[in-house]
Design an enzyme around this catalytic site. Structure first.
Site, PDB file in Angstrom:
ATOM      1  N   LYS A  88      -4.992 -30.929  35.497  1.00 37.19           N
ATOM      2  CA  LYS A  88      -5.380 -30.511  36.848  1.00 37.19           C
ATOM      3  C   LYS A  88      -5.362 -31.727  37.782  1.00 37.19           C
ATOM      4  O   LYS A  88      -4.842 -31.666  38.910  1.00 37.19           O
ATOM      5  CB  LYS A  88      -6.790 -29.928  36.769  1.00 37.19           C
ATOM      6  CG  LYS A  88      -7.156 -29.019  37.891  1.00 37.19           C
ATOM      7  CD  LYS A  88      -8.542 -28.466  37.605  1.00 37.19           C
ATOM      8  CE  LYS A  88      -8.938 -27.392  38.549  1.00 37.19           C
ATOM      9  NZ  LYS A  88     -10.320 -26.962  38.350  1.00 37.19           N
ATOM     10  N   LEU A 147     -19.192 -20.491  51.300  1.00 35.55           N
ATOM     11  CA  LEU A 147     -17.794 -20.163  51.609  1.00 35.55           C
ATOM     12  C   LEU A 147     -17.287 -19.004  50.757  1.00 35.55           C
ATOM     13  O   LEU A 147     -17.738 -18.785  49.643  1.00 35.55           O
ATOM     14  CB  LEU A 147     -16.895 -21.385  51.455  1.00 35.55           C
ATOM     15  CG  LEU A 147     -16.796 -22.145  50.138  1.00 35.55           C
ATOM     16  CD1 LEU A 147     -15.819 -21.472  49.190  1.00 35.55           C
ATOM     17  CD2 LEU A 147     -16.340 -23.557  50.438  1.00 35.55           C
ATOM     18  N   ARG A 148     -16.345 -18.262  51.343  1.00 31.57           N
ATOM     19  CA  ARG A 148     -15.724 -17.135  50.651  1.00 31.57           C
ATOM     20  C   ARG A 148     -14.304 -17.482  50.270  1.00 31.57           C
ATOM     21  O   ARG A 148     -13.617 -18.170  51.036  1.00 31.57           O
ATOM     22  CB  ARG A 148     -15.670 -15.900  51.574  1.00 31.57           C
ATOM     23  CG  ARG A 148     -16.998 -15.279  51.864  1.00 31.57           C
ATOM     24  CD  ARG A 148     -16.912 -14.396  53.089  1.00 31.57           C
ATOM     25  NE  ARG A 148     -16.557 -15.182  54.271  1.00 31.57           N
ATOM     26  CZ  ARG A 148     -16.319 -14.682  55.471  1.00 31.57           C
ATOM     27  NH1 ARG A 148     -16.360 -13.388  55.654  1.00 31.57           N
ATOM     28  NH2 ARG A 148     -16.018 -15.459  56.488  1.00 31.57           N
ATOM     29  N   PHE A 159     -20.152  -6.110  55.503  1.00 28.95           N
ATOM     30  CA  PHE A 159     -20.529  -5.775  54.122  1.00 28.95           C
ATOM     31  C   PHE A 159     -21.048  -4.347  53.986  1.00 28.95           C
ATOM     32  O   PHE A 159     -21.847  -4.035  53.122  1.00 28.95           O
ATOM     33  CB  PHE A 159     -21.499  -6.809  53.525  1.00 28.95           C
ATOM     34  CG  PHE A 159     -20.748  -8.043  53.088  1.00 28.95           C
ATOM     35  CD1 PHE A 159     -20.202  -8.893  54.029  1.00 28.95           C
ATOM     36  CD2 PHE A 159     -20.519  -8.301  51.748  1.00 28.95           C
ATOM     37  CE1 PHE A 159     -19.451  -9.988  53.646  1.00 28.95           C
ATOM     38  CE2 PHE A 159     -19.762  -9.399  51.353  1.00 28.95           C
ATOM     39  CZ  PHE A 159     -19.230 -10.238  52.307  1.00 28.95           C
ATOM     40  N   GLY A 214     -16.367   1.328  48.755  1.00 27.11           N
ATOM     41  CA  GLY A 214     -15.128   1.175  47.985  1.00 27.11           C
ATOM     42  C   GLY A 214     -15.378   1.277  46.500  1.00 27.11           C
ATOM     43  O   GLY A 214     -16.223   2.069  46.056  1.00 27.11           O
ATOM     44  N   CYS A 227     -18.530 -14.577  42.039  1.00 28.08           N
ATOM     45  CA  CYS A 227     -19.859 -14.898  42.566  1.00 28.08           C
ATOM     46  C   CYS A 227     -20.866 -13.753  42.453  1.00 28.08           C
ATOM     47  O   CYS A 227     -21.857 -13.881  41.733  1.00 28.08           O
ATOM     48  CB  CYS A 227     -19.740 -15.334  44.013  1.00 28.08           C
ATOM     49  SG  CYS A 227     -18.626 -16.728  44.211  1.00 28.08           S
ATOM     50  N   LYS A 242     -10.278  -9.133  45.898  1.00 25.78           N
ATOM     51  CA  LYS A 242     -10.277  -8.886  47.345  1.00 25.78           C
ATOM     52  C   LYS A 242      -8.981  -9.489  47.896  1.00 25.78           C
ATOM     53  O   LYS A 242      -8.294 -10.225  47.175  1.00 25.78           O
ATOM     54  CB  LYS A 242     -11.514  -9.496  48.003  1.00 25.78           C
ATOM     55  CG  LYS A 242     -11.569 -11.002  47.932  1.00 25.78           C
ATOM     56  CD  LYS A 242     -12.707 -11.502  48.786  1.00 25.78           C
ATOM     57  CE  LYS A 242     -12.596 -12.978  49.000  1.00 25.78           C
ATOM     58  NZ  LYS A 242     -13.596 -13.492  49.903  1.00 25.78           N
ATOM     59  N   ARG A 276     -11.084 -12.415  38.665  1.00 26.68           N
ATOM     60  CA  ARG A 276     -12.326 -12.424  37.890  1.00 26.68           C
ATOM     61  C   ARG A 276     -13.226 -11.272  38.324  1.00 26.68           C
ATOM     62  O   ARG A 276     -13.479 -11.089  39.508  1.00 26.68           O
ATOM     63  CB  ARG A 276     -13.050 -13.770  38.070  1.00 26.68           C
ATOM     64  CG  ARG A 276     -12.390 -14.872  37.260  1.00 26.68           C
ATOM     65  CD  ARG A 276     -13.031 -16.193  37.518  1.00 26.68           C
ATOM     66  NE  ARG A 276     -12.706 -16.711  38.840  1.00 26.68           N
ATOM     67  CZ  ARG A 276     -13.210 -17.858  39.328  1.00 26.68           C
ATOM     68  NH1 ARG A 276     -14.042 -18.561  38.626  1.00 26.68           N
ATOM     69  NH2 ARG A 276     -12.850 -18.279  40.522  1.00 26.68           N
TER      70      ARG A 276
END
Ligand code: UGA
Length: 427
Positions: free
Chosen positions: A35, A151-152, A247, A251, A258, A318, A325
Site C-alpha cells: 500500500k 466525513l462520508r 437521512f 430504502g 460505519c 451507496k 462492506r
C-alpha cells in the site's frame, strides 16, 4: 505544523492529504508495504472522488512510510487512524489502537499531541494514555485528544474541508490550542469537550443517523399498509427544522463500514457499563428486516425465483464509492442465489470488489447489457447513472418489464404509464 498519521485507510488517508492541503507537512504510516509503495507512486488504494488530484497537488508536503519511528519522532501532532473492526460479538476490536499506542510510546522523544481519530468506544482515550505512560522509556510530556471524524465516503474531501463542526475532546489547554491552531483555516465552529464526551458524541451521532433511517423505513412499511407515500411523508416531516429532511430516505437500509459497526459497538459498550440500549437494538432489527422485506417484494413480483434471470443495478453500499462492506446488495444477492435465480449485475465502481465474493454472477459493462433478457431488474444503489437510464431501451431489452426499486429513484406513475410493473419502498 508537522503531522504524523498512523493508518492509511479511508479516514487516515483523507485526513493526511487534507491536512497537507491546509499547508502542513504530513507523514503517513501504514504497516502494509505494498500500500505504501503504491501511495508513493501516487496510487490511491480507495475510490474517493478528487483524492488522487488532491494528493498530486500536495505531493511535496505528503510522505509515506512503513516506519512509525521516523514519522512519530519528527511530528508535533500524531493521528491514530487505524481500523477498529467489529468482533463477531459486535463489540469494537481495538487491538490496533493498543499496538499503535505502544509503538508511539516507544519513540516518544518530546511533547506531542496524540489524536484519536478512529471511531472508538468511550474510555479508549484513557487506555491510550495509560498504555503510552506505561511504555515510554523515559518521562516525557504528552496529551491525548479525541477528534472524531464525520466525513462520508464519496464526499470525504468536502466533508473534511467544510465540516459542520470540529469536535475536540481535550484535557489540557496546551493541546487544545495546538489543535485549534491546526484547524483554524477550516473556519468551522469548535465543540470543545472532555475526551469521554467526544468519544460518545461520535457513536451517538452515527447511531442517531442510523435511527433516523430505520425510523423512516418503519414509516415506509406503514405507508405500504395504508397506500400512502413515504416520500411525501418525509418531505412533510423534513420541513420541520427540528427534524430536517436529510437521512429520511427510505430504502433497503443502511450499510457501509460505519453505521452497522458503530451501532452494534455502541450497544455493546453501553451494555458493558450497565445500560441496555434497547432502542438501538430495534434500529438494527428494522435494518435487517428491510432487506428481507425487499426479497419478499421481489418474490411478489416474480413468484418463483428459481431459474429466473435477475438484473442487479448497484452493488456498492451507496453511490460514489466502490465499497461493498455491509452493503444490502450482498445479503440480497445471497438470498436470490440461494433460491436458484441467475444474476446479471452492473455497478459503475464496485464490480471488482463484488467479484471477489460472488464469482457466479454474470457481470456486465453497462446497465443495458445487464438488463438484457432479464425477468426483473433491481435497483440497489441510487447512482446518478441509474436515475438517467433510457427506460425505453431498458424495457425493450428485458424479457419482462418488472422493476423492483430499493432506492425509490423512479416515479411510480410514470413507470406505470411506460408499462412497467414497478415496486418500490413505502409508496
Ligand atoms: C457515515 C456518516 O454519515 C459520517 O458522518 C461518518 O463520518 C461516517 O459514517 C463514519 O463514521 O466514518 P458513510 O458510512 O460514509 O458515513 O455513509 P452515509 O452517507 O452516512 O450512508 C450510510 C448508509 O445509510 C448508506 O448505506 C446509505 O444508503 C444509507 N442511507 C443514508 C439511507 O438508507 N437513507 C438515508 O436517508 C441516508
Amino acid at each position: 505544523m508537522k503531522i504524523g498519521v498512523i493508518g492509511t485507510g479511508y479516514v487516515g488517508l483523507t485526513t493526511g492529504i487534507c491536512l497537507a492541503e491546509l499547508g502542513n507537512k504530513v507523514c503517513c504510516v501504514d504497516k502494509k508495504k505494498r500500500k505504501i509503495e503504491d501511495l508513493k507512486k501516487g496510487k490511491i488504494p480507495i475510490y474517493e472522488p478528487g483524492l488522487k488530484e488532491l494528493l498530486d497537488k500536495n505531493k511535496s508536503r505528503v510522505s509515506f512510510t512503513t516506519d512509525t519511528k521516523k514519522c512519530v519522532e519528527s511530528a508535533e501532532v500524531i493521528y491514530i487512524a487505524v481500523g477498529t473492526p467489529a468482533k463477531p460479538t459486535g463489540e469494537a476490536d481495538i487491538t490496533q489502537i493498543e499496538e499503535v499506542s505502544r509503538d508511539i510510546a516507544g519513540v516518544l522523544n518530546d511533547y506531542k499531541v496524540i489524536v484519536e481519530k478512529s471511531t472508538v468506544p468511550v474510555k479508549t482515550g484513557e487506555w491510550v494514555k495509560r498504555t503510552i505512560k506505561l511504555n515510554v522509556p523515559q518521562e516525557v510530556d504528552f496529551d491525548v485528544v479525541s477528534n472524531p471524524e464525520f466525513l462520508r465516503e464519496g464526499s470525504a474531501i468536502d466533508d473534511f474541508l467544510h465540516p459542520d463542526r470540529i469536535l475536540l475532546g481535550v484535557e489540557s489547554k496546551r493541546a487544545k490550542n495546538i489543535m485549534m491552531e491546526l484547524y483554524k483555516p477550516l473556519n468551522a465552529p469548535f465543540v470543545i469537550t472532555d475526551i469521554k464526551s467526544a468519544e460518545i458524541i461520535k457513536h451517538a451521532a452515527n447511531s442517531f443517523l442510523a435511527l433516523k433511517i430505520s425510523y423512516i423505513n418503519a414509516i415506509a412499511n406503514i405507508c405500504e399498509l395504508v397506500n400512502a407515500d413515504v416520500i411525501s411523508v418525509a418531505e412533510g416531516m423534513g420541513y420541520d427544522k427540528r427534524i430536517g429532511r436529510q437521512f429520511l430516505d427510505a430504502g433497503i437500509g443502511y450499510g457501509g463500514s460505519c453505521f452497522p459497526k458503530d451501532v452494534s459497538a455502541f450497544i455493546k459498550i453501553t451494555e458493558e457499563f450497565g445500560y441496555d440500549f434497547e432502542l438501538l437494538k430495534i434500529v438494527e432489527k428494522i435494518n435487517r428486516e428491510q432487506r428481507k422485506n425487499f426479497i419478499l417484494k421481489i418474490k411478489k413480483s416474480l413468484w418463483i425465483l428459481k431459474n429466473k434471470t435477475i438484473c442487479v443495478l448497484g452493488l456498492s453500499f451507496k453511490p460514489n464509492t466502490d465499497d461493498i462492506r455491509e452493503a444490502p446488495s450482498i445479503d440480497i444477492i445471497e438470498a436470490l442465489l440461494k433460491e436458484g435465480a441467475k444474476i446479471k449485475a452492473y455497478d459503475p465502481a464496485a464490480v471488482a470488489r463484488t467479484r471477489e465474493i460472488f464469482k457466479e454472477i454474470d457481470y456486465k459493462d453497462n446497465p443495458y447489457d445487464a438488463a438484457s433478457e432479464s425477468d426483473a431488474l433491481l435497483i440497489l444503489t441510487e447512482w446518478d447513472e441509474f436515475k438517467n437510464l433510457d427506460l425505453k431501451k431498458i424495457k425493450e431489452v428485458m424479457h419482462q418489464p418488472i422493476i423492483v426499486d430499493g432506492r425509490n429513484i423512479f416515479d411510480p406513475k410514470k413507470m406505470a404509464e411506460m408499462g412497467f410493473t414497478y415496486a418500490s419502498i413505502g409508496r
